[in-house]
Design a protein around this motif. Structure first.
Motif, short mmCIF file in Angstrom:
data_model
loop_
_atom_site.label_atom_id
_atom_site.label_comp_id
_atom_site.label_asym_id
_atom_site.label_seq_id
_atom_site.Cartn_x
_atom_site.Cartn_y
_atom_site.Cartn_z
N UNK A 1 23.60 34.75 41.60
CA UNK A 1 23.87 35.95 42.37
C UNK A 1 25.16 35.79 43.19
N UNK A 2 25.86 36.89 43.49
CA UNK A 2 27.07 36.82 44.31
C UNK A 2 26.79 36.28 45.71
N UNK A 3 27.79 35.61 46.27
CA UNK A 3 27.73 35.07 47.63
C UNK A 3 26.54 34.11 47.78
N UNK A 4 26.20 33.39 46.72
CA UNK A 4 25.06 32.48 46.75
C UNK A 4 25.39 31.23 47.55
N UNK B 1 33.67 36.43 43.40
CA UNK B 1 32.22 36.66 43.37
C UNK B 1 31.46 35.82 44.39
N UNK B 2 31.89 34.58 44.60
CA UNK B 2 31.15 33.69 45.50
C UNK B 2 31.81 33.53 46.87
N UNK B 3 32.92 34.27 47.10
CA UNK B 3 33.58 34.27 48.41
C UNK B 3 34.00 32.86 48.86
N UNK B 4 34.49 32.08 47.92
CA UNK B 4 34.94 30.72 48.20
C UNK B 4 36.46 30.74 48.37
N UNK B 5 36.96 30.00 49.34
CA UNK B 5 38.39 30.02 49.65
C UNK B 5 39.21 29.40 48.52
N UNK C 1 39.82 31.08 34.76
CA UNK C 1 38.78 32.01 35.18
C UNK C 1 37.91 31.46 36.30
N UNK C 2 37.67 30.15 36.31
CA UNK C 2 36.76 29.58 37.31
C UNK C 2 37.21 29.82 38.75
N UNK C 3 38.48 29.52 39.11
CA UNK C 3 38.89 29.79 40.50
C UNK C 3 38.77 31.26 40.88
N UNK C 4 39.11 32.15 39.94
CA UNK C 4 39.01 33.58 40.23
C UNK C 4 37.55 33.99 40.46
N UNK C 5 36.66 33.49 39.61
CA UNK C 5 35.23 33.77 39.78
C UNK C 5 34.74 33.31 41.15
N UNK C 6 35.11 32.10 41.53
CA UNK C 6 34.64 31.54 42.80
C UNK C 6 35.17 32.33 43.99
#
Length: 563
Positions: free
Chosen positions: A415-418, A329-333, A321-326
């Motif tokens: 928050x998203x994109x933090x 939600x957080x727009x991380x590559x 779940x962690x990579x998918x969340x990042x």
């Protein structure tokens, strides 16, 4: 006189029979030439390295792969298919290797893992890719289980913890590299290379296994005796089939989501009940030798198996779940999200080494004498090591519980994109706690199992423990992804129901979550991202629950040990 094994001499000494251990055997130190031991370990650990690398490559690329095939709604099958076959075939390797030998089973496992990786390269849909992963899982389970079983054949119980620590370092480094490598290849030359590159290395690993893994444990028939009708009749084909069917049905049931029909769920539930009933009947009344002897699911061993299951469920909740969340939600590559997982898997390695060194110190402790005068010195040592292993298993699960709680809390409030730094540090700490605890957990549970059953019983016991652990892996992923999917699908459907073009947006998000980045309406985009954030927070809740149950079980394990 030095021990110089050849193809016909036994690797293990005769073991003294004693009361008090399940199979009546006590571990003895084994003198094995260092050069031969290194070659055996190389053949085992190269395969384990590739298997571990493969797991995090998939964890960090599966959303991208599913998006490329425009089939994000079925992304969970990419993870579940491998874990399903890995789980259902893993326990079969232990007992089978006691009958036909370690080398043959290891080569069989390596073949299927290699074939699955090769087919992945040519997949053109999520369905084809999931089938390829299922084929790889047939072998992947054997590569992992037999690596552990064979090392237990050739090293003493006292050193077993530190060797497991070494193995977990290799496994952890591979998992740490898998995320960034998978992400890099995905963004550059393509994800297919992440699987194709494993094929030549696995072929080399097979050559090493064929030439050097010549394990002649005393309880395994020698030479052609392994293939006589009498010996092969010990193979429990009916038990294997019913175990595969029932376990597969259980996993498929937990992999279903709110879009799955009630008829399907009822049918799969029926198959699971019939399968398990048939398995119990076969094992009790038909099988000449049980795949999972009944004494392995009682007492300390039974509790240990369930601890393994729930602890693994928590770990795999965080890994998938962690990579998918990042990424969502957080727009991380994918590369950067793999770096977060790297902290976790390196912590697994460190925890394993710490546990191995702690357990190895048993000879230096003045308490290494049992109060029971009927114990031999060797059995006293084994009992003492087991007691220490039980003690640190509680600490390991406590760390996993704290880590899961930290991650879920952080996801819920961030928050998203933090762009902040604090939430990243908290996430790394949480992942590291889980990894360090799991590393200790792997070593301590293995030592408990081997110390309890003795060397000649350890293959079947290790296979059973791997069954529960692997079932935990797949159920952890399935339940977590289903929980997340159910929440996000329900929330999106409810929110978009009365919005302009809502049904179109809903369908596009189910096909490709990257569509979020293309939404121009800032208010709509922010709301949708928060729906995903809250859904991920709900998805992590099962991981917290799994770790709490494992903690309660380890507390009980300590209690019954003191009685």
């Amino acid at each position: 006189m030095a021990f110089d094994p050849d193809q016909s001499s036994p690797l293990l000494e005769s073991e003294q029979s004693l009361e008090g251990s399940i199979d009546g055997n006590v571990d003895r130190n084994i003198t094995l030439p260092k050069d031969q031991l290194r070659k055996i370990l190389a053949a085992l650990w190269i395969g384990s390295f590739l298997s571990a690398l493969d797991s995090t490559v998939v964890a960090t690329t599966m959303v991208g792969i599913a998006s490329e095939f425009d089939d994000v709604k079925n992304v969970s099958w990419i993870a579940t298919s491998y874990l399903l076959t890995n789980t259902v075939f893993q326990p079969l390797y232990g007992k089978t290797s006691d009958i036909v030998g370690r080398k043959l089973c290891l080569l069989f496992a390596q073949f299927w893992f290699t074939l699955g990786c090769l087919i992945c390269c040519f997949s053109n849909s999520v369905t084809q890719f999931a089938i390829a992963r299922a084929i790889a899982g047939i072998g992947g389970g054997g590569v992992s289980a037999l690596s552990s079983i064979i090392v237990s054949d050739v090293v003493s119980l006292e050193d077993r913890g530190i060797y497991q620590g070494y193995a977990n370092v290799i496994y952890g480094v591979a998992q740490a590299l898998g995320g960034p490598i998978g992400g890099y290849l995905f963004q550059t030359i393509g994800w297919r290379w992440a699987f194709g590159i494993q094929v030549p290395f696995m072929l080399f690993c097979g050559v090493l296994a064929f030439n050097y893994v010549n394990i002649h444990a005393e309880h395994i028939p020698k030479g052609n005796k392994r293939f006589t009708r009498e010996n092969l009749s010990r193979l429990d084909f009916a038990g294997s089939l019913t175990l595969v069917i029932s376990t597969s049905a259980l996993i498929l049931l937990f992999s279903s989501d709110i879009t799955t029909s009630g008829l399907y769920k009822s049918f799969v539930s029926f198959i699971a009940v019939i399968g398990f009933s048939a398995f119990i009947y076969v094992e009790n009344y038909v099988a000449k030798e049980q795949i999972i002897p009944s004494n392995l699911i009682k007492g300390i061993l039974g509790i240990t198996a369930f601890v393994a299951a729930f602890g693994s469920m928590a770990l795999y909740n965080s890994i998938f779940l962690t990579p998918q969340y990042l990424q969502v939600v957080e727009n991380i590559t994918p590369v950067s999200s793999g770096t977060f997982i790297m902290f976790q898997v390196l912590a697994v390695s460190f925890g394993s080494l710490v546990a191995g060194m702690y357990l190895r110190k048993s000879n230096d402790n003045e308490d290494n004498q049992s109060n029971d005068s009927s114990f031999t010195n060797e059995e006293s040592k084994n009992e003492f090591i087991k007691a220490r292993a039980i003690k640190i298993s509680f600490f390991s699960i406590l760390l996993i519980f704290v880590g899961m709680t930290l991650i879920d809390s952080q996801v819920y409030v961030t928050e998203p994109y933090s762009l902040g730094l604090v939430w990243r540090i908290i996430l790394v700490i949480g992942l590291s706690f889980i990894g360090f605890g799991y590393g200790i957990f792997l070593v301590s549970l293995l030592i408990i199992v081997v110390a309890t059953v003795g060397r000649s019983g350890q293959a079947a016991a290790t296979g059973m423990n791997y069954l529960f652990r692997s079932t935990g892996n797949v159920l952890g992923v399935s339940i977590s992804l289903s929980t997340y999917n159910n929440k996000v699908i329900g929330s999106l459907k409810s929110y978009l129901a009365d919005k302009p073009n809502g049904s179109e947006i809903f369908e596009k998000l189910l096909e490709n979550v990257n569509y979020l980045k293309d939404i121009q309406d800032a208010s709509l985009k922010e709301t949708l991202l928060n729906i995903y954030r809250k859904s991920f927070a709900v998805g992590f809740i099962p991981g917290v629950s799994f770790s709490f149950i494992a903690l309660a079980l380890t507390t009980y394990l300590i209690t019954i040990r003191k009685k």
